[in-house]
Design a protein around this motif. Structure first.
Motif, PDB file in Angstrom:
ATOM      1  N   VAL A   1       0.544  -1.392  -0.140  1.00 51.57           N
ATOM      2  CA  VAL A   1      -0.133   0.036   0.079  1.00 51.57           C
ATOM      3  C   VAL A   1       1.246   0.930   0.081  1.00 51.57           C
ATOM      4  O   VAL A   1       0.492   2.109  -1.098  1.00 51.57           O
ATOM      5  N   TRP A   2       1.609   1.266   0.501  1.00 50.71           N
ATOM      6  CA  TRP A   2       3.035   2.684   0.840  1.00 50.71           C
ATOM      7  C   TRP A   2       3.267   2.861  -0.873  1.00 50.71           C
ATOM      8  O   TRP A   2       3.196   3.766  -0.878  1.00 50.71           O
ATOM      9  N   ARG A   3       3.650   1.941  -0.817  1.00 52.97           N
ATOM     10  CA  ARG A   3       4.175   2.027  -2.887  1.00 52.97           C
ATOM     11  C   ARG A   3       3.587   2.528  -3.591  1.00 52.97           C
ATOM     12  O   ARG A   3       3.948   2.240  -4.375  1.00 52.97           O
ATOM     13  N   ASN A   4       2.848   2.151  -3.361  1.00 50.78           N
ATOM     14  CA  ASN A   4       1.742   2.147  -4.694  1.00 50.78           C
ATOM     15  C   ASN A   4       0.626   3.613  -4.730  1.00 50.78           C
ATOM     16  O   ASN A   4       0.110   4.233  -5.118  1.00 50.78           O
ATOM     17  N   LEU A   5       1.827   4.683  -3.472  1.00 42.41           N
ATOM     18  CA  LEU A   5       0.852   5.792  -3.248  1.00 42.41           C
ATOM     19  C   LEU A   5       1.107   7.104  -3.760  1.00 42.41           C
ATOM     20  O   LEU A   5       0.177   7.898  -4.860  1.00 42.41           O
ATOM     21  N   GLN A   6       2.460   6.677  -4.388  1.00 42.10           N
ATOM     22  CA  GLN A   6       2.855   7.544  -5.114  1.00 42.10           C
ATOM     23  C   GLN A   6       1.858   7.764  -6.935  1.00 42.10           C
ATOM     24  O   GLN A   6       1.282   6.970  -7.443  1.00 42.10           O
ATOM     25  N   GLY A   7       1.654   9.327  -6.880  1.00 37.14           N
ATOM     26  CA  GLY A   7       1.043   9.734  -8.153  1.00 37.14           C
ATOM     27  C   GLY A   7      -0.634   9.263  -7.581  1.00 37.14           C
ATOM     28  O   GLY A   7      -1.620   9.814  -8.299  1.00 37.14           O
ATOM     29  N   HIS A   8      -1.498   8.304  -6.438  1.00 44.07           N
ATOM     30  CA  HIS A   8      -2.218   8.495  -6.243  1.00 44.07           C
ATOM     31  C   HIS A   8      -2.653   9.894  -5.801  1.00 44.07           C
ATOM     32  O   HIS A   8      -2.424  10.314  -4.677  1.00 44.07           O
ATOM     33  N   LYS A   9      -4.328  10.036  -6.453  1.00 41.37           N
ATOM     34  CA  LYS A   9      -4.878  11.108  -4.985  1.00 41.37           C
ATOM     35  C   LYS A   9      -6.054  10.828  -4.570  1.00 41.37           C
ATOM     36  O   LYS A   9      -6.733  10.181  -5.090  1.00 41.37           O
ATOM     37  N   VAL A  10      -6.321  11.462  -3.399  1.00 44.23           N
ATOM     38  CA  VAL A  10      -7.049  11.964  -2.089  1.00 44.23           C
ATOM     39  C   VAL A  10      -7.998  12.380  -3.073  1.00 44.23           C
ATOM     40  O   VAL A  10      -8.399  13.224  -3.105  1.00 44.23           O
ATOM     41  N   LYS A  11      -9.465  10.856  -2.322  1.00 47.64           N
ATOM     42  CA  LYS A  11     -10.543  11.273  -2.779  1.00 47.64           C
ATOM     43  C   LYS A  11     -11.649  11.891  -1.778  1.00 47.64           C
ATOM     44  O   LYS A  11     -12.606  12.830  -1.407  1.00 47.64           O
ATOM     45  N   LEU A  12     -10.873  10.737  -0.285  1.00 46.35           N
ATOM     46  CA  LEU A  12     -12.025  11.378   1.159  1.00 46.35           C
ATOM     47  C   LEU A  12     -10.970  10.616   2.010  1.00 46.35           C
ATOM     48  O   LEU A  12     -10.160  10.635   1.965  1.00 46.35           O
ATOM     49  N   TRP A  13     -10.829  12.137   2.963  1.00 44.59           N
ATOM     50  CA  TRP A  13      -9.930  11.654   4.507  1.00 44.59           C
ATOM     51  C   TRP A  13     -10.903  11.808   5.555  1.00 44.59           C
ATOM     52  O   TRP A  13     -11.923  13.159   5.448  1.00 44.59           O
ATOM     53  N   ARG A  14     -12.000  10.930   5.642  1.00 45.26           N
ATOM     54  CA  ARG A  14     -12.700  10.701   6.886  1.00 45.26           C
ATOM     55  C   ARG A  14     -12.635  10.281   8.212  1.00 45.26           C
ATOM     56  O   ARG A  14     -11.330   8.612   8.396  1.00 45.26           O
ATOM     57  N   LEU A  15     -12.571  10.793   9.633  1.00 45.66           N
ATOM     58  CA  LEU A  15     -12.519  10.474  11.202  1.00 45.66           C
ATOM     59  C   LEU A  15     -13.260   9.706  11.482  1.00 45.66           C
ATOM     60  O   LEU A  15     -14.486  10.433  11.197  1.00 45.66           O
ATOM     61  N   TYR A  16     -12.734   8.431  12.077  1.00 42.32           N
ATOM     62  CA  TYR A  16     -14.592   7.974  12.662  1.00 42.32           C
ATOM     63  C   TYR A  16     -13.867   8.167  14.606  1.00 42.32           C
ATOM     64  O   TYR A  16     -13.000   6.652  13.932  1.00 42.32           O
ATOM     65  N   ASP A  17     -14.298   8.898  15.022  1.00 42.29           N
ATOM     66  CA  ASP A  17     -13.680   8.380  16.423  1.00 42.29           C
ATOM     67  C   ASP A  17     -14.591   7.974  17.708  1.00 42.29           C
ATOM     68  O   ASP A  17     -13.549   7.657  18.163  1.00 42.29           O
ATOM     69  N   SER A  18     -15.291   7.274  16.821  1.00 43.74           N
ATOM     70  CA  SER A  18     -16.113   6.332  17.517  1.00 43.74           C
ATOM     71  C   SER A  18     -14.624   5.115  18.328  1.00 43.74           C
ATOM     72  O   SER A  18     -14.590   4.673  19.005  1.00 43.74           O
ATOM     73  N   CYS A  19     -14.008   4.614  16.792  1.00 42.70           N
ATOM     74  CA  CYS A  19     -13.043   3.885  17.269  1.00 42.70           C
ATOM     75  C   CYS A  19     -11.812   4.390  17.157  1.00 42.70           C
ATOM     76  O   CYS A  19     -10.298   3.839  16.831  1.00 42.70           O
ATOM     77  N   GLY A  20     -11.324   6.009  16.669  1.00 42.37           N
ATOM     78  CA  GLY A  20     -10.294   6.438  16.508  1.00 42.37           C
ATOM     79  C   GLY A  20      -9.551   5.826  15.583  1.00 42.37           C
ATOM     80  O   GLY A  20      -7.988   5.953  15.320  1.00 42.37           O
ATOM     81  N   VAL A  21     -10.296   5.660  13.870  1.00 42.86           N
ATOM     82  CA  VAL A  21      -9.991   5.113  12.838  1.00 42.86           C
ATOM     83  C   VAL A  21     -10.074   6.411  12.123  1.00 42.86           C
ATOM     84  O   VAL A  21     -10.971   6.933  12.627  1.00 42.86           O
ATOM     85  N   HIS A  22      -9.096   6.814  11.009  1.00 39.80           N
ATOM     86  CA  HIS A  22      -8.878   7.641   9.757  1.00 39.80           C
ATOM     87  C   HIS A  22      -8.731   6.831   8.831  1.00 39.80           C
ATOM     88  O   HIS A  22      -8.349   6.856   8.403  1.00 39.80           O
ATOM     89  N   PHE A  23      -9.315   7.005   7.902  1.00 42.89           N
ATOM     90  CA  PHE A  23     -10.274   5.955   6.456  1.00 42.89           C
ATOM     91  C   PHE A  23      -9.755   7.515   5.375  1.00 42.89           C
ATOM     92  O   PHE A  23      -9.856   8.356   5.320  1.00 42.89           O
TER      93      PHE A  23
END
Length: 236
Positions: free
Chosen positions: A161-183
């Motif tokens: 997943v980290w090797r494939n990040l380059q060149g990919h644009k972010v479509k959504l950044w979401r925080l779920y604070d009930s479980c302390g996870v961001h997506f």
């Protein structure tokens, strides 16, 4: 002299009886020397000593007040800086309720349920790891779940997943604070991350995330700390 020694120096009659004049004279001189050494409370020496003590106490009190005022000033300045930082970080945040998120933004199979808490996720990872270990499952859904949880809890720089990040644009950044996870959702991939962990995100990816803005139901301390962590990674 005998009367003086008895009344002022505390000698008894039995102590002075049968003493010669010379010895009584010597005792009297000794008593007078002691009296002359006594300093009256009204003398300049005592007044000067008292003034010096009062001055030292006043200086000590003044230093203490100055120290307290300095601490208050530092605390006030720190709060102002924190407040300013929060306001600046809010520029990278927007309130979006779950029902406002685009339907096609997050695949239903990979969207974490808001009712999940951290303990639920940790228990789920223990179960998945107990079943599959570190060997990728063959079944598609289990493979996705295994990959998401492994990256979330035990990220490694060699993960694809980290090797494939380059060149990919972010479509959504979401925080779920009930479980302390961001997506983070990209064009054809996604990442789940724990809010307190540092992951192997590239600087362009972090910049893109901040520009895209993090979505959450409301602004809270978790939002602030996550944005603070991201900007700190960006500065490094």
């Amino acid at each position: 002299m005998s009367n003086y020694l008895k009344h002022m120096a505390g000698y008894k009659q039995s102590q002075l009886k049968n003493k010669s004049f010379a010895k009584i004279q010597k005792l009297f001189d000794k008593a007078m020397t002691w009296v002359n050494m006594f300093v009256d409370m009204d003398t300049e020496l005592v007044k000067e000593s008292s003034k010096k003590a009062e001055a030292e106490m006043a200086q000590e009190s003044s230093s203490k007040r100055a120290g307290e005022e300095l601490e208050q000033e530092v605390a006030k300045k720190r709060k102002m800086e924190d407040d300013k930082e929060k306001e600046d970080l809010k520029q990278c945040f927007e309130i979006v309720q779950d029902d406002e998120v685009a339907i096609d933004a997050i695949p239903p199979a990979t969207k974490p349920a808001p009712i999940f808490d951290r303990e639920d996720l940790e228990n789920l990872w223990k179960l998945v790891k107990a079943k599959h270990g570190y060997t990728m499952p063959e079944e598609a859904y289990e493979r996705v779940l295994w990959g998401d949880l492994k990256v979330m809890f035990e990220p490694h720089i060699e993960d694809a997943v980290w090797r494939n990040l380059q060149g990919h644009k972010v479509k959504l950044w979401r925080l779920y604070d009930s479980c302390g996870v961001h997506f983070v959702r990209f064009n054809n991939m996604h990442i789940y991350m724990l809010v307190e962990k540092k992951y192997y995100l590239t600087l362009p990816t972090i910049t893109d995330m901040l520009n895209k803005k993090m979505q959450a139901d409301y602004w809270n301390e978790m939002c602030y700390q996550l944005l603070k962590l991201m900007t700190k990674q960006l500065k490094k």
